[in-house]
Design a protein around this motif. Structure first.
Motif, PDB file in Angstrom:
ATOM      1  N   LYS A  28      -8.087   3.773   5.068  1.00  0.00           N
ATOM      2  CA  LYS A  28      -8.008   4.200   3.679  1.00  0.00           C
ATOM      3  C   LYS A  28      -6.834   5.163   3.536  1.00  0.00           C
ATOM      4  O   LYS A  28      -6.655   6.061   4.364  1.00  0.00           O
ATOM      5  CB  LYS A  28      -9.305   4.884   3.243  1.00  0.00           C
ATOM      6  CG  LYS A  28     -10.502   3.946   3.180  1.00  0.00           C
ATOM      7  CD  LYS A  28     -11.747   4.674   2.699  1.00  0.00           C
ATOM      8  CE  LYS A  28     -12.936   3.724   2.627  1.00  0.00           C
ATOM      9  NZ  LYS A  28     -14.165   4.413   2.152  1.00  0.00           N
ATOM     10  N   LYS A  68      -5.133   1.680  -4.019  1.00  0.00           N
ATOM     11  CA  LYS A  68      -5.322   0.242  -3.841  1.00  0.00           C
ATOM     12  C   LYS A  68      -4.044  -0.474  -4.226  1.00  0.00           C
ATOM     13  O   LYS A  68      -3.459  -0.198  -5.269  1.00  0.00           O
ATOM     14  CB  LYS A  68      -6.481  -0.253  -4.706  1.00  0.00           C
ATOM     15  CG  LYS A  68      -7.836   0.319  -4.304  1.00  0.00           C
ATOM     16  CD  LYS A  68      -8.938  -0.234  -5.183  1.00  0.00           C
ATOM     17  CE  LYS A  68     -10.296   0.335  -4.777  1.00  0.00           C
ATOM     18  NZ  LYS A  68     -11.398  -0.198  -5.622  1.00  0.00           N
ATOM     19  N   ILE A 110       0.843  -1.203   0.000  1.00  0.00           N
ATOM     20  CA  ILE A 110       0.000   0.000   0.000  1.00  0.00           C
ATOM     21  C   ILE A 110       0.876   1.250   0.000  1.00  0.00           C
ATOM     22  O   ILE A 110       0.519   2.273  -0.594  1.00  0.00           O
ATOM     23  CB  ILE A 110      -0.980  -0.002   1.204  1.00  0.00           C
ATOM     24  CG1 ILE A 110      -2.055   1.072   1.032  1.00  0.00           C
ATOM     25  CG2 ILE A 110      -0.240   0.183   2.517  1.00  0.00           C
ATOM     26  CD1 ILE A 110      -3.006   0.794  -0.092  1.00  0.00           C
ATOM     27  N   ALA A 127       1.884   1.743  -3.548  1.00  0.00           N
ATOM     28  CA  ALA A 127       0.765   2.251  -4.338  1.00  0.00           C
ATOM     29  C   ALA A 127       0.537   3.735  -4.086  1.00  0.00           C
ATOM     30  O   ALA A 127       0.248   4.506  -5.006  1.00  0.00           O
ATOM     31  CB  ALA A 127      -0.503   1.456  -4.022  1.00  0.00           C
ATOM     32  N   TYR A 176      -2.465  -0.225   8.799  1.00  0.00           N
ATOM     33  CA  TYR A 176      -3.321  -0.115   7.624  1.00  0.00           C
ATOM     34  C   TYR A 176      -4.632  -0.879   7.784  1.00  0.00           C
ATOM     35  O   TYR A 176      -5.472  -0.852   6.891  1.00  0.00           O
ATOM     36  CB  TYR A 176      -2.589  -0.647   6.387  1.00  0.00           C
ATOM     37  CG  TYR A 176      -1.490   0.260   5.888  1.00  0.00           C
ATOM     38  CD1 TYR A 176      -1.739   1.593   5.588  1.00  0.00           C
ATOM     39  CD2 TYR A 176      -0.204  -0.221   5.696  1.00  0.00           C
ATOM     40  CE1 TYR A 176      -0.731   2.419   5.118  1.00  0.00           C
ATOM     41  CE2 TYR A 176       0.808   0.599   5.222  1.00  0.00           C
ATOM     42  CZ  TYR A 176       0.546   1.918   4.933  1.00  0.00           C
ATOM     43  OH  TYR A 176       1.536   2.736   4.463  1.00  0.00           O
ATOM     44  N   SER A 184     -10.687   8.976  -4.430  1.00  0.00           N
ATOM     45  CA  SER A 184     -10.590   7.544  -4.155  1.00  0.00           C
ATOM     46  C   SER A 184      -9.273   7.212  -3.464  1.00  0.00           C
ATOM     47  O   SER A 184      -8.240   7.806  -3.784  1.00  0.00           O
ATOM     48  CB  SER A 184     -10.683   6.749  -5.462  1.00  0.00           C
ATOM     49  OG  SER A 184     -11.898   7.022  -6.139  1.00  0.00           O
ATOM     50  N   TYR A 191      -4.849   7.821   1.007  1.00  0.00           N
ATOM     51  CA  TYR A 191      -4.993   8.655  -0.177  1.00  0.00           C
ATOM     52  C   TYR A 191      -3.629   9.196  -0.594  1.00  0.00           C
ATOM     53  O   TYR A 191      -2.823   9.586   0.254  1.00  0.00           O
ATOM     54  CB  TYR A 191      -5.949   9.808   0.100  1.00  0.00           C
ATOM     55  CG  TYR A 191      -7.366   9.363   0.361  1.00  0.00           C
ATOM     56  CD1 TYR A 191      -8.298   9.309  -0.669  1.00  0.00           C
ATOM     57  CD2 TYR A 191      -7.762   8.961   1.638  1.00  0.00           C
ATOM     58  CE1 TYR A 191      -9.603   8.874  -0.437  1.00  0.00           C
ATOM     59  CE2 TYR A 191      -9.062   8.524   1.879  1.00  0.00           C
ATOM     60  CZ  TYR A 191      -9.974   8.486   0.835  1.00  0.00           C
ATOM     61  OH  TYR A 191     -11.264   8.043   1.072  1.00  0.00           O
TER      62      TYR A 191
END
Length: 208
Positions: A148, A160, A6, A9, A144, A157, A150
């Motif tokens: 969520k 992911k 994550i 990402a 985590y 959103s 960002y």
């Protein structure tokens, strides 16, 4: 400690990925996921193009390159989200700037809450503020689990992470060997790393 899927990402979302060299907001030639000549991984010049696979290899190599000085700078254990946010910060301001930052000084003094807020000190140029706020919010997470993340505060959103997106440690100095003409050294481990396999693909060699 390594960058989590994550965390990768989130950083990828902040940097974006472009396969043709371009000048960033301060005029530095950049390619892939925020890769510049200063990374030491590739010389970025006008007209340079890379493939998606080469971009992935460069990004994975850059992640380890910037994670290493973060590990060295932090003297105390920290939560995974804080570490990931620190790598994101170092990726943007450089390992030297990070090592001498208030983020590090407060974290090493045991003031993790103060270290979280210190992310917001790196607020120039103004366009970087949403990213810095996203890093600050990520750093504030204890874990985590159920959270969520960002890339930037205000994004619609959350990011992911794809399964298996965590990069392997760097085992060769140049993930773009066919582009630079540098041959990677022979693998020393029984199980080839991600980079060794990618270099094999670039060179057309059979996987070992």
């Amino acid at each position: 400690m390594d960058v989590s899927p994550i965390g990768r990402a989130a950083l990828e979302g902040r940097e974006g990925t472009r396969l043709t060299a371009y000048k960033d907001s301060v005029g530095v030639w950049t390619i892939g996921t925020g890769i510049t000549t200063a990374s030491g991984l590739i010389k970025v010049v006008a007209g340079l193009k890379i493939t998606p696979l080469q971009s992935d290899a460069l990004f994975a190599a850059a992640l380890e390159k910037y994670a290493a000085p973060v590990r060295a700078a932090l003297a105390k254990p920290v939560p995974q989200p804080f570490f990931d946010a620190c790598v994101s910060l170092a990726y943007n301001i450089g390992p030297i700037g990070f090592a001498h930052s208030t983020v590090v000084r407060r974290a090493n003094a045991g003031d993790l809450a103060g270290a979280v807020e210190a992310f917001l000190m790196w607020n120039k140029p103004a366009a970087i503020i949403p990213r810095r706020q996203g890093e600050r919010d990520q750093a504030a997470l204890a874990s985590y689990d159920g959270a969520k993340v960002y890339a930037r505060r205000g994004d619609r959103s959350p990011v992911k992470a794809l399964a298996g997106s965590l990069p392997a440690p760097v085992s060769v100095p140049d993930p773009l060997a066919p582009m630079t003409g540098t041959k990677p050294p022979a693998a020393t481990s029984a199980r080839p790393s991600l980079f060794t396999r990618l270099v094999d693909l670039f060179l057309g060699r059979k996987a070992s």
